[in-house]
Design an enzyme around this catalytic site. Structure first.
Site, PDB file in Angstrom:
ATOM      1  N   LYS A 174       0.838  -1.214   0.000  1.00  0.00           N
ATOM      2  CA  LYS A 174       0.000   0.000   0.000  1.00  0.00           C
ATOM      3  C   LYS A 174       0.866   1.256   0.000  1.00  0.00           C
ATOM      4  CE  LYS A 174      -3.936  -2.328   2.172  1.00  0.00           C
ATOM      5  NZ  LYS A 174      -4.737  -2.603   3.373  1.00  0.00           N
ATOM      6  N   GLN A 177      -5.063  -1.615   9.700  1.00  0.00           N
ATOM      7  CA  GLN A 177      -4.919  -2.895   9.003  1.00  0.00           C
ATOM      8  C   GLN A 177      -5.505  -4.026   9.853  1.00  0.00           C
ATOM      9  OE1 GLN A 177      -3.791  -3.151   5.863  1.00  0.00           O
ATOM     10  NE2 GLN A 177      -4.024  -5.364   5.838  1.00  0.00           N
ATOM     11  N   ASP A 215     -11.320   2.853   4.341  1.00  0.00           N
ATOM     12  CA  ASP A 215     -11.673   1.436   4.193  1.00  0.00           C
ATOM     13  C   ASP A 215     -13.197   1.253   4.114  1.00  0.00           C
ATOM     14  OD1 ASP A 215      -9.740  -0.502   3.867  1.00  0.00           O
ATOM     15  OD2 ASP A 215      -9.202  -0.553   5.986  1.00  0.00           O
TER      16      ASP A 215
HETATM   17  N1  GUN Z   1      -6.855  -6.892   5.809  1.00  0.00           N
HETATM   18  C1  GUN Z   1      -7.036  -7.526   4.630  1.00  0.00           C
HETATM   19  N2  GUN Z   1      -7.574  -6.683   3.724  1.00  0.00           N
HETATM   20  C2  GUN Z   1      -7.725  -5.496   4.353  1.00  0.00           C
HETATM   21  C3  GUN Z   1      -8.227  -4.232   3.930  1.00  0.00           C
HETATM   22  O1  GUN Z   1      -8.659  -4.022   2.789  1.00  0.00           O
HETATM   23  N3  GUN Z   1      -8.226  -3.253   4.875  1.00  0.00           N
HETATM   24  C4  GUN Z   1      -7.780  -3.462   6.146  1.00  0.00           C
HETATM   25  N4  GUN Z   1      -7.831  -2.437   7.016  1.00  0.00           N
HETATM   26  N5  GUN Z   1      -7.318  -4.615   6.561  1.00  0.00           N
HETATM   27  C5  GUN Z   1      -7.284  -5.628   5.663  1.00  0.00           C
END
Ligand code: GUN
Length: 291
Positions: free
Chosen positions: A52, A96, A119
């Site tokens: 990311k 996350q 998110d």
């Molecule tokens: N863990 C796996 N995919 C994601 C996501 O898209 N966002 C977050 N915050 N955690 C994740």
């Protein structure tokens, strides 16, 4: 059969985003800024966060990683969320997932200011999405909608089966696809681990979106000829023959399902890159709110 190239489409979108962000900069405006909170040392989470941050730097979004040991308490993490909510230099942030078991994901994600919730996990954004109101849409569903759109795969009038009822993919995906909207208007069936007759239901689907986290769940006998299959699964399966000691396995048994499909996503290189680029799009959207 066409393989949906999420890697390539995501690269195209990143290039479009870079053009927009370069234009902001040349107008003397500051760059958008994303915060990424990570707790503990889950190897998959660390890889996602690295990817990311790399994607942010490619388009000119400032990214800041805020890491905590897994000894942090829920209360302390809530205080960190409150600080990020108040920080006017940060346009959006994510926490996350998964979080360590002593921290309630719902409590933490619900505490995020919905205008910074890139998110799309806060009750405000989930509720607005369900009502068809403008909102920040969860990154994976947004990415899948975009991937279908760019390959001109329409959803209007189609029967779409979503397998998996997570808050981050299954539920928001179903919610989006059923909206009265050109990129919705689908008849959606949401299946999960308690669904009976899963095979029969899947066989009536025009599009199947599998987000169960269960490697090779979807087999050829569950798919009708000419269907479109979207694989959200990305499980690390031990494989000593590879350099890393594992390989990524989707929820679809690709080799047997692909020959029956009109369109199918690969793993990796399908939905994964689209999720990351959607997070970048969401950050730019949140940047617009912060003006
Ligand atoms: N863990 C796996 N995919 C994601 C996501 O898209 N966002 C977050 N915050 N955690 C994740």
């Amino acid at each position: 059969m066409t393989i949906l190239n999420g890697k390539q489409i995501a690269a195209e979108i990143r290039s479009e985003l870079k053009t927009r962000i370069d234009a902001l900069r040349s107008q003397g405006k500051r760059a958008p800024k994303l915060g990424i909170v990570i707790v503990g040392h889950n190897p998959a989470s660390e890889t996602y966060v690295t990817n990311k941050i790399k994607a942010c730097s490619e388009v000119g979004i400032d990214a800041v990683k805020i890491a905590f040991e897994d000894t942090i308490s829920e209360k302390e993490l809530l205080e960190e969320v409150a600080k990020l909510n108040a920080d006017t230099t940060i346009d959006g942030f994510i926490v996350q997932l998964p979080l360590p078991s002593h921290i309630d994901e719902q409590v933490i994600t619900s505490a995020i200011d919905y205008r910074k919730d890139v998110d799309g996990l806060t009750p405000e954004n989930v509720g607005r999405a369900a009502k068809g109101l403008p909102c920040i849409v969860s990154a994976t569903p947004r990415g899948i909608r975009e991937l279908l759109h760019r390959y001109q795969i329409t959803t209007d009038g189609k029967h779409i089966v979503v397998i998996g009822r997570s808050n981050i993919v299954g539920k928001p995906m179903a919610s989006l696809l059923m909206q009265k909207h050109a990129q919705g208007n689908a008849t959606v069936t949401l299946c999960h681990s308690h669904t009976g007759h899963l095979k029969d239901i899947c066989r009536t689907a025009d599009i199947i979106i599998v987000a169960a986290g269960h490697p090779n769940l979807l087999t050829a006998d569950m798919v009708r000829d000419g269907a479109t299959v979207i694989d959200v699964g990305i499980t690390r399966v031990e494989d000593k023959t590879t350099e890393k000691g594992y390989r990524l396995c989707g929820d679809v048994n690709f080799d047997e399902v692909a020959p029956k499909c009109a369109y199918i996503t690969p793993v990796p290189g399908g939905v994964g890159p689209m999720t990351i680029v959607s997070l970048l799009q969401n950050t730019l959207q949140a940047y617009g709110y912060s003006k």
